[in-house]
Motif scaffolding. Structure first.
Motif, PDB file in Angstrom:
ATOM      1  N   ALA A 156       3.098   4.914  11.741  1.00  7.24           N
ATOM      2  CA  ALA A 156       2.108   4.275  12.611  1.00  7.24           C
ATOM      3  C   ALA A 156       2.644   2.949  13.152  1.00  7.24           C
ATOM      4  O   ALA A 156       2.217   2.474  14.200  1.00  7.24           O
ATOM      5  CB  ALA A 156       0.804   4.051  11.834  1.00  7.24           C
ATOM      6  N   ASP A 207      -6.434   2.160  15.344  1.00  8.24           N
ATOM      7  CA  ASP A 207      -5.558   2.434  14.205  1.00  8.24           C
ATOM      8  C   ASP A 207      -6.397   3.088  13.114  1.00  8.24           C
ATOM      9  O   ASP A 207      -7.200   2.439  12.449  1.00  8.24           O
ATOM     10  CB  ASP A 207      -4.958   1.100  13.744  1.00  8.24           C
ATOM     11  CG  ASP A 207      -4.001   1.250  12.573  1.00  8.24           C
ATOM     12  OD1 ASP A 207      -4.027   2.300  11.914  1.00  8.24           O
ATOM     13  OD2 ASP A 207      -3.235   0.298  12.325  1.00  8.24           O
ATOM     14  N   ARG A 215      -5.760  -9.430  -2.057  1.00  9.32           N
ATOM     15  CA  ARG A 215      -5.954  -7.985  -1.895  1.00  9.32           C
ATOM     16  C   ARG A 215      -5.194  -7.199  -2.955  1.00  9.32           C
ATOM     17  O   ARG A 215      -4.023  -7.485  -3.221  1.00  9.32           O
ATOM     18  CB  ARG A 215      -5.446  -7.561  -0.504  1.00  9.32           C
ATOM     19  CG  ARG A 215      -5.823  -6.129  -0.140  1.00  9.32           C
ATOM     20  CD  ARG A 215      -4.940  -5.551   0.941  1.00  9.32           C
ATOM     21  NE  ARG A 215      -3.651  -5.114   0.408  1.00  9.32           N
ATOM     22  CZ  ARG A 215      -2.724  -4.452   1.104  1.00  9.32           C
ATOM     23  NH1 ARG A 215      -2.937  -4.155   2.373  1.00  9.32           N
ATOM     24  NH2 ARG A 215      -1.575  -4.095   0.546  1.00  9.32           N
ATOM     25  N   SER A 217      -1.131   8.346  10.592  1.00  5.25           N
ATOM     26  CA  SER A 217       0.072   8.214   9.768  1.00  5.25           C
ATOM     27  C   SER A 217       0.118   9.315   8.708  1.00  5.25           C
ATOM     28  O   SER A 217      -0.825   9.451   7.917  1.00  5.25           O
ATOM     29  CB  SER A 217       0.068   6.847   9.074  1.00  5.25           C
ATOM     30  OG  SER A 217       0.939   6.831   7.970  1.00  5.25           O
ATOM     31  N   ASN A 257      -7.844  -2.251   6.986  1.00  4.39           N
ATOM     32  CA  ASN A 257      -6.949  -2.856   6.009  1.00  4.39           C
ATOM     33  C   ASN A 257      -6.886  -4.342   6.347  1.00  4.39           C
ATOM     34  O   ASN A 257      -6.553  -4.674   7.483  1.00  4.39           O
ATOM     35  CB  ASN A 257      -5.552  -2.228   6.150  1.00  4.39           C
ATOM     36  CG  ASN A 257      -4.509  -2.869   5.251  1.00  4.39           C
ATOM     37  OD1 ASN A 257      -4.820  -3.669   4.398  1.00  4.39           O
ATOM     38  ND2 ASN A 257      -3.248  -2.512   5.485  1.00  4.39           N
ATOM     39  N   TYR A 276      -6.219   5.293   7.816  1.00  2.00           N
ATOM     40  CA  TYR A 276      -6.959   5.592   6.566  1.00  2.00           C
ATOM     41  C   TYR A 276      -8.158   6.509   6.826  1.00  2.00           C
ATOM     42  O   TYR A 276      -9.140   6.478   6.091  1.00  2.00           O
ATOM     43  CB  TYR A 276      -7.400   4.279   5.896  1.00  2.00           C
ATOM     44  CG  TYR A 276      -6.214   3.406   5.564  1.00  2.00           C
ATOM     45  CD1 TYR A 276      -5.355   3.742   4.525  1.00  2.00           C
ATOM     46  CD2 TYR A 276      -5.906   2.283   6.327  1.00  2.00           C
ATOM     47  CE1 TYR A 276      -4.224   2.979   4.245  1.00  2.00           C
ATOM     48  CE2 TYR A 276      -4.785   1.507   6.049  1.00  2.00           C
ATOM     49  CZ  TYR A 276      -3.950   1.867   5.015  1.00  2.00           C
ATOM     50  OH  TYR A 276      -2.827   1.118   4.742  1.00  2.00           O
ATOM     51  N   LYS A 309       7.806   8.304   6.899  1.00  2.48           N
ATOM     52  CA  LYS A 309       7.684   7.577   8.169  1.00  2.48           C
ATOM     53  C   LYS A 309       7.439   8.511   9.368  1.00  2.48           C
ATOM     54  O   LYS A 309       8.180   8.516  10.356  1.00  2.48           O
ATOM     55  CB  LYS A 309       8.926   6.711   8.425  1.00  2.48           C
ATOM     56  CG  LYS A 309       9.009   5.470   7.553  1.00  2.48           C
ATOM     57  CD  LYS A 309       7.830   4.526   7.643  1.00  2.48           C
ATOM     58  CE  LYS A 309       7.787   3.691   8.886  1.00  2.48           C
ATOM     59  NZ  LYS A 309       6.662   2.712   8.817  1.00  2.48           N
ATOM     60  N   GLY A 314       0.799  -1.228   0.000  1.00  2.00           N
ATOM     61  CA  GLY A 314       0.000   0.000   0.000  1.00  2.00           C
ATOM     62  C   GLY A 314       0.826   1.271   0.000  1.00  2.00           C
ATOM     63  O   GLY A 314       0.959   1.930   1.034  1.00  2.00           O
TER      64      GLY A 314
HETATM   65  N1  IK2 Z   1      -1.671   0.461  10.262  1.00  2.00           N
HETATM   66  C1  IK2 Z   1      -2.265   0.072   9.120  1.00  2.00           C
HETATM   67  C2  IK2 Z   1      -3.680  -0.387   9.155  1.00  2.00           C
HETATM   68  C3  IK2 Z   1      -1.560   0.109   7.910  1.00  2.00           C
HETATM   69  O1  IK2 Z   1      -2.155  -0.300   6.783  1.00  2.00           O
HETATM   70  C4  IK2 Z   1      -0.221   0.558   7.914  1.00  2.00           C
HETATM   71  C5  IK2 Z   1       0.572   0.615   6.649  1.00  2.00           C
HETATM   72  N2  IK2 Z   1       0.369  -0.495   5.817  1.00  2.00           N
HETATM   73  O2  IK2 Z   1       0.718  -0.417   4.547  1.00  2.00           O
HETATM   74  C6  IK2 Z   1       1.173  -1.624   3.978  1.00  2.00           C
HETATM   75  C7  IK2 Z   1       0.063  -2.341   3.289  1.00  2.00           C
HETATM   76  O3  IK2 Z   1      -0.889  -2.779   3.934  1.00  2.00           O
HETATM   77  O4  IK2 Z   1       0.176  -2.544   2.101  1.00  2.00           O
HETATM   78  C8  IK2 Z   1       0.339   0.961   9.131  1.00  2.00           C
HETATM   79  C9  IK2 Z   1      -0.413   0.883  10.287  1.00  2.00           C
HETATM   80  C10 IK2 Z   1       1.746   1.483   9.212  1.00  2.00           C
HETATM   81  O5  IK2 Z   1       1.777   2.817   8.783  1.00  2.00           O
HETATM   82  P1  IK2 Z   1       3.140   3.645   8.603  1.00  2.00           P
HETATM   83  O6  IK2 Z   1       3.555   3.457   7.189  1.00  2.00           O
HETATM   84  O7  IK2 Z   1       2.791   5.053   8.933  1.00  2.00           O
HETATM   85  O8  IK2 Z   1       4.122   3.072   9.575  1.00  2.00           O
END
Ligand code: IK2
Length: 455
Positions: free
Chosen positions: A131, A244, A428, A275, A216, A247, A286, A66
Motif C-alpha cells: 500500500a 486507505d 500505540r 494491502s 491507524n 485494515y 509487499k 504493525g
Molecule cells: N497504510 C496504512 C494505514 C498502514 O498502516 C500501512 C502499514 N503500516 O504498518 C506499519 C505500522 O503502522 O506499524 C500501510 C499503508 C502500508 O502498507 P504495506 O505494508 O502494504 O505497504
C-alpha cells in the motif's frame, strides 16, 4: 600516505573504512552545490527506521511496528510455495506491468461486488509494491505544486512526507476525543471530527483528502454518517479522495466497514487502496493495490511504470490464489477474514486488561490491530524536558524499551509537525501477536505496576 603504507587502493580504503567508518570517505566528498533535493527537506526522520532499530537492539517484547508474529494462513503460505516451486517457471519472470493477470482478475471480481461497480481488471485495478507504493503513486500522480491535501490527525505517518515530496501542502484537521461516560473506557468511536472545522479546511486549493478507515493508529472505524459528510464535501468542492483501507477486514463489535467509493458521487473521484500484507498477514510480500476509475488510475500507471515497473510475480500469484480461496468462503465461518477479526478482537480485549493492570488507560479500537493508551500515570519515571526537540512520548518509549523491555510507538509520529506535542501523553501498541508475546507484555506491565505501587 597511500604510497608510504604500501597498500593497494582497495586495501587502503578498507582499512580506513574499518577504522573510521565509511562516513569518513563520504564526508570528504564535497560538492559546490546543495546535494539534497529541496523536496526532501525536513523529511529525513522516520519513526519506523528509528523504533524498528531500537526493537532489534534491546531484548524487548515487541508491540511496536504493525506486523504479525503469527503464521499466515496455510492456504496463503501453500500458494506462495507452489508459485515458487511449481511447474510454471514463468512465475519467476516479469509479469504484466500493472498487475499479474490472475491477481487483477480476482481483485476486480472480489471488490467489484463490494464497491457496487463493474471493474475492468485492466483499467480499474493497479497492483503496487504494498500500500506504500499505492499511496506514493496517488500523491505523485495527482498532487501538484501548490495543491492542498487534507490529512485527518492522527494519520499514518507517511501521508505528510508523501504530500510534501509531491510539492503539495498538508492541511490538518483533528479527530477530537469526547469524554467517555464516568468510569467508562474511551473508545476510538469517541474521537470525532468537528463538521464545521472539517468544512473550513476545504478551499479552492484543496486537491485531495486522505481517508483511512479503519484508522491507524487510533482504530477508529468511520460511521456511515461521517463518511457521507466527507463525501458531500468532496463532491461540493470537486476534491479527490485517497481512501486507505488496508485494515478493511479488521473491524470489531459488529461495526461495518464502509467503502467511501461506494457512496453517491464518489466512485469517479476516489482511489481505494488495499494491502495483501494486512489482508493475509503477509507484510513481507509487499503486494498492494489501487482500485478506481480509469481517468484517475491511468496517471498512477504512469508513475508506477517509471518507478518500480512491477511487483514480484510469485507473490502476486499467491495473493491471487488466496483471494480465490476467500471468494469461495466469503462470509462463511471458515473465511480467514471472519476468523482473523474474531481472533484479533480477543487479543484486543486481552491487551486492554494488560494495559489497565499496568496503570494505563487504553482507548478501545473498533478496528485495526493497534491500540492507543494514555500512560500519564507512569510519566514520573521519565523527566519532562520542555526544551527537548524530541516529543515526550518518544523519549518515554525509548526509556521503556531500555528499562522495561517493552516496545511501543509514539503517537506524536502520527501528528503533523505543528501538533506533535498535543497528544504525546499517548502511545500505540500493536496486538497482532502470538499469545506468548502478549503474555510476556502482560507480565512486564503487571511487574512494573507492582514495583510502583507495592503489593
Ligand atoms: N497504510 C496504512 C494505514 C498502514 O498502516 C500501512 C502499514 N503500516 O504498518 C506499519 C505500522 O503502522 O506499524 C500501510 C499503508 C502500508 O502498507 P504495506 O505494508 O502494504 O505497504
Amino acid at each position: 600516505m597511500l604510497r608510504r603504507s604500501g597498500l593497494s587502493l582497495g586495501q587502503y580504503f578498507l582499512r580506513r573504512k574499518n577504522r573510521a567508518g565509511f562516513s569518513w570517505y563520504l564526508n570528504k566528498t564535497k560538492m559546490s552545490r546543495p546535494i539534497q533535493a529541496r523536496r526532501l527537506e525536513g523529511l529525513d526522520k522516520n519513526v519506523w527506521v528509528e523504533f524498528v532499530k531500537l526493537a532489534a537492539t534491546y531484548p524487548a517484547v515487541n508491540l511496536g511496528q504493525g506486523f504479525p508474529d503469527l503464521p499466515p494462513p496455510d492456504f496463503a503460505k501453500e500458494a506462495f510455495v507452489k508459485a515458487v516451486g511449481g511447474e510454471n517457471i514463468m512465475l519467476h519472470q516479469y509479469t504484466r506491468v500493472f498487475g499479474h493477470p490472475a491477481l487483477v482478475t480476482i481483485l476486480a471480481r472480489f471488490f467489484g461486488k463490494l464497491l457496487g461497480q463493474e471493474l475492468d481488471p485492466l483499467t480499474n485495478v493497479l497492483v503496487t509494491v504494498g500500500a506504500y507504493e499505492a499511496l506514493f503513486c496517488c500523491f505523485q500522480a495527482l498532487v501538484d505544486e501548490g495543491d492542498e491535501v487534507i490529512l485527518i490527525e492522527p494519520y499514518f505517518d507517511c501521508y505528510e512526507p508523501m504530500a510534501k515530496m509531491a510539492g503539495g501542502t498538508p492541511v490538518f484537521v483533528q479527530l477530537r476525543p469526547k469524554a467517555a461516560g464516568a468510569g467508562k473506557l474511551m473508545s476510538s468511536g469517541d474521537w470525532q471530527l468537528d463538521p464545521a472545522e472539517l468544512a473550513s479546511r476545504f478551499t479552492k486549493r484543496t486537491k485531495a483528502i486522505v481517508l483511512n478507515s479503519p484508522n491507524n493508529p487510533l482504530g477508529k472505524v468511520f460511521r456511515r454518517e461521517e463518511m457521507e459528510f466527507i463525501a458531500d464535501l468532496c463532491v461540493k468542492h470537486d476534491v479527490l479522495c485517497f481512501s486507505d483501507e488496508v485494515y478493511e477486514w479488521l473491524v470489531y463489535d459488529g461495526k461495518e466497514h464502509i467503502r467511501i467509493a461506494s457512496l453517491p458521487g464518489m466512485w469517479d473521484r476516489t482511489i481505494t487502496i488495499g494491502s495483501a500484507g494486512k489482508t493475509f498477514s503477509t507484510t513481507g510480500w509487499k503486494v498492494g493495490w489501487t482500485l478506481g476509475p480509469d481517468h484517475l488510475l491511468k496517471h498512477l500507471r504512469t508513475v508506477h511504470q517509471n518507478a518500480v515497473y512491477h511487483c514480484p510475480t510469485a507473490a502476486q500469484e499467491a495473493v491471487a490464489q488466496a483471494f480465490q480461496r476467500e471468494l469461495d468462503h466469503y462470509g462463511k465461518p471458515d473465511s480467514y477474514f471472519v476468523q482473523l477479526a474474531q481472533e484479533m478482537q480477543q487479543k484486543r480485549d486481552w491487551l486492554v486488561q494488560s494495559l489497565i493492570a499496568g496503570g494505563m488507560k487504553p482507548i478501545i479500537p473498533e478496528g485495526t490491530y493497534f491500540m492507543m493508551a494514555d500512560y500519564s500515570e507512569l510519566k514520573s519515571e521519565v523527566p519532562d524536558l520542555p526544551d527537548s526537540e524530541e516529543p515526550y512520548d518518544s523519549r518515554f518509549i525509548k526509556w521503556m524499551i531500555k528499562n522495561k523491555g517493552l516496545v511501543a510507538i509514539p503517537v506524536s509520529a502520527f501528528y503533523g509537525t505543528p501538533h506533535k506535542r498535543n497528544f504525546d501523553h499517548l502511545i500505540r501498541f500493536c496486538f497482532v501477536k502470538e499469545e506468548a508475546t502478549l503474555k510476556a507484555a502482560d507480565d512486564i506491565l503487571r511487574r512494573w505496576r507492582l514495583e510502583k505501587t507495592g503489593p
